[in-house]
Enzyme design. Structure first.
Site, PDB file in Angstrom:
ATOM      1  N   THR A 284      -2.733 -23.545   3.713  1.00  0.00           N
ATOM      2  CA  THR A 284      -1.535 -23.067   4.515  1.00  0.00           C
ATOM      3  C   THR A 284      -1.449 -21.518   4.944  1.00  0.00           C
ATOM      4  O   THR A 284      -0.570 -20.804   4.064  1.00  0.00           O
ATOM      5  CB  THR A 284      -0.145 -23.597   3.729  1.00  0.00           C
TER       6      THR A 284
ATOM      7  N   SER B  65       4.754   7.204   2.883  1.00  0.00           N
ATOM      8  CA  SER B  65       3.726   7.982   2.812  1.00  0.00           C
ATOM      9  C   SER B  65       2.327   7.420   3.658  1.00  0.00           C
ATOM     10  O   SER B  65       1.541   8.248   3.786  1.00  0.00           O
ATOM     11  CB  SER B  65       3.151   8.617   1.400  1.00  0.00           C
TER      12      SER B  65
ATOM     13  N   ASP C 169       3.506 -19.820  -0.229  1.00  0.00           N
ATOM     14  CA  ASP C 169       3.824 -21.228  -1.251  1.00  0.00           C
ATOM     15  C   ASP C 169       2.778 -20.943  -2.416  1.00  0.00           C
ATOM     16  O   ASP C 169       2.200 -19.720  -2.317  1.00  0.00           O
ATOM     17  CB  ASP C 169       3.767 -22.391  -0.584  1.00  0.00           C
TER      18      ASP C 169
ATOM     19  N   HIS D  73       0.793  -1.150  -0.096  1.00  0.00           N
ATOM     20  CA  HIS D  73      -0.100   0.063   0.132  1.00  0.00           C
ATOM     21  C   HIS D  73       0.972   1.390  -0.030  1.00  0.00           C
ATOM     22  O   HIS D  73       0.533   2.217  -0.443  1.00  0.00           O
ATOM     23  CB  HIS D  73      -0.753   0.096   1.239  1.00  0.00           C
ATOM     24  N   ASP D  74       1.818   1.099   0.546  1.00  0.00           N
ATOM     25  CA  ASP D  74       2.836   2.448   0.402  1.00  0.00           C
ATOM     26  C   ASP D  74       3.327   2.565  -0.992  1.00  0.00           C
ATOM     27  O   ASP D  74       3.614   3.748  -1.362  1.00  0.00           O
ATOM     28  CB  ASP D  74       4.073   1.952   1.655  1.00  0.00           C
TER      29      ASP D  74
ATOM     30  N   GLU E  96      -3.418   9.143   4.393  1.00  0.00           N
ATOM     31  CA  GLU E  96      -3.374   7.510   3.886  1.00  0.00           C
ATOM     32  C   GLU E  96      -3.763   6.422   4.954  1.00  0.00           C
ATOM     33  O   GLU E  96      -4.797   5.936   4.710  1.00  0.00           O
ATOM     34  CB  GLU E  96      -1.960   7.440   3.307  1.00  0.00           C
TER      35      GLU E  96
ATOM     36  N   PRO F  60      -5.615  -0.927  -6.149  1.00  0.00           N
ATOM     37  CA  PRO F  60      -6.392  -1.846  -6.866  1.00  0.00           C
ATOM     38  C   PRO F  60      -7.222  -2.348  -5.911  1.00  0.00           C
ATOM     39  O   PRO F  60      -7.075  -2.576  -4.552  1.00  0.00           O
ATOM     40  CB  PRO F  60      -5.575  -3.255  -7.316  1.00  0.00           C
TER      41      PRO F  60
ATOM     42  N   ASP G 100      -5.744 -18.212   1.872  1.00  0.00           N
ATOM     43  CA  ASP G 100      -5.451 -19.748   1.830  1.00  0.00           C
ATOM     44  C   ASP G 100      -5.727 -20.538   2.945  1.00  0.00           C
ATOM     45  O   ASP G 100      -5.249 -20.428   3.915  1.00  0.00           O
ATOM     46  CB  ASP G 100      -3.907 -19.695   1.524  1.00  0.00           C
TER      47      ASP G 100
ATOM     48  N   HIS H 133      -1.227 -13.251  -1.761  1.00  0.00           N
ATOM     49  CA  HIS H 133      -2.752 -13.503  -0.888  1.00  0.00           C
ATOM     50  C   HIS H 133      -2.362 -14.980  -0.320  1.00  0.00           C
ATOM     51  O   HIS H 133      -3.513 -15.751  -0.001  1.00  0.00           O
ATOM     52  CB  HIS H 133      -3.985 -13.528  -2.019  1.00  0.00           C
TER      53      HIS H 133
END
Length: 391
Positions: A306, A131, A311, A111-112, A137, A216, A303, A248
């Site tokens: 795991t 920032s 992975d 995000h930075d 932010e 996004p 996930d 993710h």
């Protein structure tokens, strides 16, 4: 008596004021001067202590560092080497208390770096410049799940400085280093093996920060996501795939980001029919429980196999129509990106290598641009070691 009179007479100057009287007048001024000298001596001692234990004078900073490249003038060579190790160890100490923070540190870094900053040389760029810690932010709803990490970034900076002759790492370097350590903590090698290092200046605190809405989002089309990742970080489709789905592989998302895909009345018939029915029912129960308990921050893991390991398991999950976010599903099934998801699902070694390379690439996006500044204090010699560490 004669002796006493003789003494007073011999010590009285012209004008009738004795030296004793004059001394009593000057004594308070002498005491004040001595206290000042003692205080000055203490200040010199503190400064000496800050710079003597293996350290040295503040480095001479490069006047105009090249945007997108590490600023080697930001730290002395020995200090840089010390801070790289100390930032890693300080982050690991935090993660040992709460392993879920690894995903937060990784997302804080993303995000930075990937919020759009400004029009520069014809392109809109992101910047890894801390920032994200500026009020505009970090207070934005997009960053709700990341605010808990902010005081920990300050803690990591403080611990690293204490281990390295009181040399204070920049906030931007601390965020990036915490993400790098989190990657190693989560099962991959440390990004230093792929060229990661420190040398990022912080955004001028007088600036307002970037617009988090340029990141996004979970509700956007894949085309929009790919466009944003290309614009902010110069990522191509393959890089966008390995970085998004790979990131993710750890962490969770709140129900707000995927509940529109569900059907609370008949969970096996989700509103988004591309979602596996059994996965949909499990997520529906999670979100309904969240609503019943009035806990809006209840989350589900990306996930579920795991959840704390970086992975290629999540690549496989998305191919089974069990990805948590609609954008994750799109990565796995859109012809622009599906071949990469399938490739990484069957080639974990390639995933590890490519993910690391993209992370290092993202970690220097827009760094040291014209609105960043050199550290105000190279050494932390103020406020008992607390003055330089506010977010």
């Amino acid at each position: 008596m004669a002796a006493g009179r003789s003494f007073r007479k011999s010590t009285a100057p012209r004008g009738g004021v004795s030296y004793g009287d004059r001394l009593r007048t000057l004594l308070p001024l002498v005491c004040i001067a001595m206290l000042f000298l003692i205080g000055t001596s203490d200040m010199r001692h503190v400064a000496s202590e800050c710079t003597s234990r293996g350290g040295g004078p503040q480095p001479t900073y490069e006047k105009k560092p090249k945007e997108g490249q590490i600023d080697r003038s930001l730290y002395a060579a020995d200090d840089r080497a010390c801070l790289v190790g100390a930032l890693r160890e300080a982050t690991i100490a935090v993660l040992e208390d709460d392993r879920s923070l690894a995903a937060k540190f990784l997302r804080l870094s993303f995000h930075d770096c990937m919020t759009k900053r400004e029009q520069a040389t014809g392109r809109i760029l992101g910047a890894c410049d801390a920032s994200i810690l500026l009020p505009r932010e970090i207070s934005h709803p997009v960053n709700d799940g990341l605010r808990a990490a902010v005081p920990l970034i300050s803690k990591i900076r403080r611990c690293a400085a204490q281990a390295c002759n009181n040399v204070v790492p920049t906030k931007a370097d601390t965020i990036a280093a915490a993400a790098a350590a989190s990657i190693a903590w989560s099962g991959l090698c440390h990004p230093a093996q792929y060229g990661f290092t420190i040398g990022r200046r912080d955004r001028d605190p007088e600036c307002t920060g970037d617009d988090p809405m340029t990141l996004p989002s979970a509700t956007e089309t894949l085309g929009s996501v790919l466009e944003k990742l290309s614009a902010s970080g110069s990522l191509d489709r393959k890089e966008s795939t390995v970085f998004t789905i790979g990131s993710h592989s750890i962490g969770c998302s709140s129900c707000d980001n995927f509940s529109f895909r569900l059907n609370s009345r008949t969970c096996s018939r989700p509103a988004d029919q591309t979602l596996d029915p059994r996965r949909a029912c499990k997520l529906t129960r999670t979100c309904l429980q969240c609503a019943a308990d009035k806990q809006p921050n209840i989350v589900a893991p990306f996930d579920y196999i795991t959840p704390f390991k970086l992975d290629n398991a999540y690549f496989k999950i998305t191919l089974m129509n069990k990805g948590l976010l609609r954008t994750d599903h799109a990565f796995a099934h859109d012809p622009r990106t599906a071949p990469y998801v399938k490739f990484y699902a069957h080639n974990e070694g390639s995933f590890k290598k490519d993910f690391m390379e993209v992370f290092v690439k993202v970690s220097v996006v827009g760094i040291n641009h014209s609105k960043t500044v050199v550290p105000k204090d190279y050494y932390d010699c103020k406020s008992g070691g607390k003055g330089a560490f506010s977010a």
